[in-house]
Design a protein around this motif. Sequence first.
Motif, PDB file in Angstrom:
ATOM      1  N   MET A   1      15.368 -11.663   4.398  1.00 47.51           N
ATOM      2  CA  MET A   1      14.635 -12.920   4.613  1.00 47.51           C
ATOM      3  C   MET A   1      14.076 -13.413   3.286  1.00 47.51           C
ATOM      4  N   LYS A   2      14.403 -14.633   2.882  1.00 49.85           N
ATOM      5  CA  LYS A   2      13.965 -15.172   1.608  1.00 49.85           C
ATOM      6  C   LYS A   2      12.634 -15.889   1.760  1.00 49.85           C
ATOM      7  N   PRO A   3      11.752 -15.736   0.764  1.00 53.69           N
ATOM      8  CA  PRO A   3      10.498 -16.465   0.820  1.00 53.69           C
ATOM      9  C   PRO A   3      10.735 -17.946   0.603  1.00 53.69           C
ATOM     10  N   SER A   4       9.943 -18.788   1.258  1.00 51.44           N
ATOM     11  CA  SER A   4      10.089 -20.230   1.090  1.00 51.44           C
ATOM     12  C   SER A   4       9.640 -20.638  -0.303  1.00 51.44           C
ATOM     13  N   THR A   5      10.063 -21.829  -0.716  1.00 51.41           N
ATOM     14  CA  THR A   5       9.719 -22.316  -2.051  1.00 51.41           C
ATOM     15  C   THR A   5       8.219 -22.405  -2.242  1.00 51.41           C
ATOM     16  N   SER A   6       7.478 -22.787  -1.188  1.00 47.52           N
ATOM     17  CA  SER A   6       6.032 -22.932  -1.313  1.00 47.52           C
ATOM     18  C   SER A   6       5.328 -21.607  -1.548  1.00 47.52           C
ATOM     19  N   LEU A   7       5.989 -20.485  -1.151  1.00 40.87           N
ATOM     20  CA  LEU A   7       5.379 -19.175  -1.318  1.00 40.87           C
ATOM     21  C   LEU A   7       5.726 -18.515  -2.638  1.00 40.87           C
ATOM     22  N   ARG A   8       6.705 -19.052  -3.368  1.00 38.81           N
ATOM     23  CA  ARG A   8       7.203 -18.356  -4.543  1.00 38.81           C
ATOM     24  C   ARG A   8       6.180 -18.322  -5.671  1.00 38.81           C
ATOM     25  N   LEU A   9       5.464 -19.409  -5.921  1.00 44.76           N
ATOM     26  CA  LEU A   9       4.501 -19.419  -7.023  1.00 44.76           C
ATOM     27  C   LEU A   9       3.370 -18.429  -6.780  1.00 44.76           C
ATOM     28  N   PRO A  10       2.725 -18.419  -5.588  1.00 40.27           N
ATOM     29  CA  PRO A  10       1.726 -17.369  -5.334  1.00 40.27           C
ATOM     30  C   PRO A  10       2.309 -15.963  -5.429  1.00 40.27           C
ATOM     31  N   LEU A  11       3.587 -15.825  -5.066  1.00 41.21           N
ATOM     32  CA  LEU A  11       4.218 -14.511  -5.134  1.00 41.21           C
ATOM     33  C   LEU A  11       4.347 -14.041  -6.578  1.00 41.21           C
ATOM     34  N   TRP A  12       4.714 -14.962  -7.486  1.00 41.32           N
ATOM     35  CA  TRP A  12       4.782 -14.615  -8.908  1.00 41.32           C
ATOM     36  C   TRP A  12       3.417 -14.179  -9.421  1.00 41.32           C
ATOM     37  N   PHE A  13       2.370 -14.928  -9.046  1.00 40.62           N
ATOM     38  CA  PHE A  13       1.018 -14.560  -9.481  1.00 40.62           C
ATOM     39  C   PHE A  13       0.624 -13.196  -8.913  1.00 40.62           C
ATOM     40  N   ALA A  14       1.016 -12.919  -7.678  1.00 37.78           N
ATOM     41  CA  ALA A  14       0.694 -11.627  -7.070  1.00 37.78           C
ATOM     42  C   ALA A  14       1.383 -10.484  -7.813  1.00 37.78           C
ATOM     43  N   VAL A  15       2.663 -10.680  -8.166  1.00 38.01           N
ATOM     44  CA  VAL A  15       3.397  -9.655  -8.913  1.00 38.01           C
ATOM     45  C   VAL A  15       2.741  -9.399 -10.264  1.00 38.01           C
ATOM     46  N   LEU A  16       2.365 -10.470 -10.971  1.00 44.08           N
ATOM     47  CA  LEU A  16       1.716 -10.308 -12.276  1.00 44.08           C
ATOM     48  C   LEU A  16       0.355  -9.633 -12.141  1.00 44.08           C
ATOM     49  N   ALA A  17      -0.399  -9.990 -11.092  1.00 40.46           N
ATOM     50  CA  ALA A  17      -1.716  -9.381 -10.883  1.00 40.46           C
ATOM     51  C   ALA A  17      -1.591  -7.885 -10.614  1.00 40.46           C
ATOM     52  N   VAL A  18      -0.645  -7.503  -9.754  1.00 42.91           N
ATOM     53  CA  VAL A  18      -0.432  -6.084  -9.464  1.00 42.91           C
ATOM     54  C   VAL A  18       0.019  -5.345 -10.717  1.00 42.91           C
ATOM     55  N   LEU A  19       0.850  -6.018 -11.535  1.00 45.89           N
ATOM     56  CA  LEU A  19       1.325  -5.410 -12.778  1.00 45.89           C
ATOM     57  C   LEU A  19       0.155  -5.115 -13.725  1.00 45.89           C
ATOM     58  N   LEU A  20      -0.761  -6.064 -13.853  1.00 49.15           N
ATOM     59  CA  LEU A  20      -1.913  -5.878 -14.746  1.00 49.15           C
ATOM     60  C   LEU A  20      -2.844  -4.784 -14.225  1.00 49.15           C
ATOM     61  N   VAL A  21      -3.081  -4.762 -12.910  1.00 51.32           N
ATOM     62  CA  VAL A  21      -3.940  -3.719 -12.330  1.00 51.32           C
ATOM     63  C   VAL A  21      -3.310  -2.343 -12.522  1.00 51.32           C
ATOM     64  N   THR A  22      -2.006  -2.247 -12.308  1.00 51.74           N
ATOM     65  CA  THR A  22      -1.317  -0.966 -12.499  1.00 51.74           C
ATOM     66  C   THR A  22      -1.391  -0.521 -13.951  1.00 51.74           C
ATOM     67  N   ALA A  23      -1.242  -1.470 -14.884  1.00 50.04           N
ATOM     68  CA  ALA A  23      -1.322  -1.124 -16.301  1.00 50.04           C
ATOM     69  C   ALA A  23      -2.708  -0.583 -16.660  1.00 50.04           C
ATOM     70  N   LEU A  24      -3.747  -1.208 -16.140  1.00 52.45           N
ATOM     71  CA  LEU A  24      -5.100  -0.729 -16.427  1.00 52.45           C
ATOM     72  C   LEU A  24      -5.340   0.636 -15.784  1.00 52.45           C
ATOM     73  N   ALA A  25      -4.813   0.832 -14.561  1.00 57.55           N
ATOM     74  CA  ALA A  25      -4.933   2.141 -13.916  1.00 57.55           C
ATOM     75  C   ALA A  25      -4.186   3.209 -14.703  1.00 57.55           C
ATOM     76  N   HIS A  26      -3.053   2.839 -15.273  1.00 60.41           N
ATOM     77  CA  HIS A  26      -2.271   3.762 -16.101  1.00 60.41           C
ATOM     78  C   HIS A  26      -3.081   4.215 -17.313  1.00 60.41           C
ATOM     79  N   LEU A  27      -3.900   3.320 -17.860  1.00 51.87           N
ATOM     80  CA  LEU A  27      -4.746   3.668 -19.007  1.00 51.87           C
ATOM     81  C   LEU A  27      -5.961   4.494 -18.589  1.00 51.87           C
TER      82      LEU A  27
END
Length: 329
Positions: A1-27
Amino acid sequence: MKPSTSLRLPLWFAVLAVLLVTALAHLAFGAKSIPWSEAWQALVAYVPSDPDQSIVRGSRLPRLLVAIMVGASLGLAGTLMQAIGDNPLADPGILGINSGAALFVVFGLLVLPGNDLSMIPLFAFAGALVAAVGVLALAGRGHNPVRLTLSGAMIAALFSAITAILLLLDQQGMDSLRRWLTGSIGLTDSSVQRWVWPWMALGMLLCLINLRALNIHRLGAQAAAGMGVNLLKMRLLGLLAVVLLSGCAVALAGPIGFVGLVVPHAARLLFGNDYRRLLLAAPLLGAQLVMLADLAARTLVRPFELNTGIVTALIGGPIFVVLVLRKVR
C-alpha cells in the motif's frame, strides 16, 4: 500500500526526526551511559576536560559516522541491485559481493607483501567487482531471480571458504581480522575513512546519472528499450555503483549482510516505487538500520559487545526467509 501524496512530506520529516534521535542515542548509550544533554553538548559546545564529552567526541562520534556511511552505502547498493537485476532477493551479501570484497582484503593484507590498511578500499573494490562479474556470468542472460540468487550463494560460499583457508594458514592474521570478518563498526581506521569518502560519493553520483533509466526500466526491459533506454549502459553503470558502494561498506566495517536486502523493501513500502524517492530514502533508512544494529550490539550484553554484522543477520535472516517463501508462492 503506497502512502498518498499528502502524507509523503510528513513522512520524510518523520524519517529524518527518527534518524536524528537514533544518532543522539547512539552517542549517549554504550558500555557507559552518558546523559543525552552531555552528548548534545559534546557536539555543539565541546569541553575537552569533560570525560563524558571526550568519550563522545573521541570514540562514539567517529563510530556513528562509520555506521551512517556503511548503512547508506549498503541501502543504496541493495536498491540498485534489486532494480537492475529485477530480483527482490538481491543484496550485496546474499549475492556474494561482500564475500568477494572480504576475500580480496584478506588476501591483500595477509598474502601480498608490503600492504597496509590504506590499501583496504582498493582490495575491497577489486573483490566486489570480481564477485559481481562472476555472479552475472553464472546467472546468464535470462535475469532469472532464482538462478541469480543461487549463483550469488555459490560465489559467496566459494569465496568464504577460500577466506577461511587463508586465515587458517595465518593464525596471527585470523586473530587480527576475526571481528572485522563478521562485520564490526568499531574497528575502522581513520585513514580508511578518508580513502572511502570520494569513492562513496562517486557511487552515489552514478546512481543519480542512472536515475531516469531506472525509473523507465520499472515498466519492463522491453518497454524501456522501446523508449530509448540503453539497457547495457544502465546495467553497467548500476553494477559499477554497486561495486563502489559495497566496496566502501566492506572497507569500513567488513562484510555486513542483509542491510541491502531489507532497506529497499522498507523504502518501497513507505515511499512507493519511484526511484526519485527510493534513491533518497534508501541511504537514510540504511543508516537508520545500521545505527540501530550497532546500538543494540553495544548495549544488549554490555559491558561486552556483539559484532554489528551479527545483529543485522538476526534482523535480516527471518525477513529473507519470508521474502523467499512469498517468491516461491
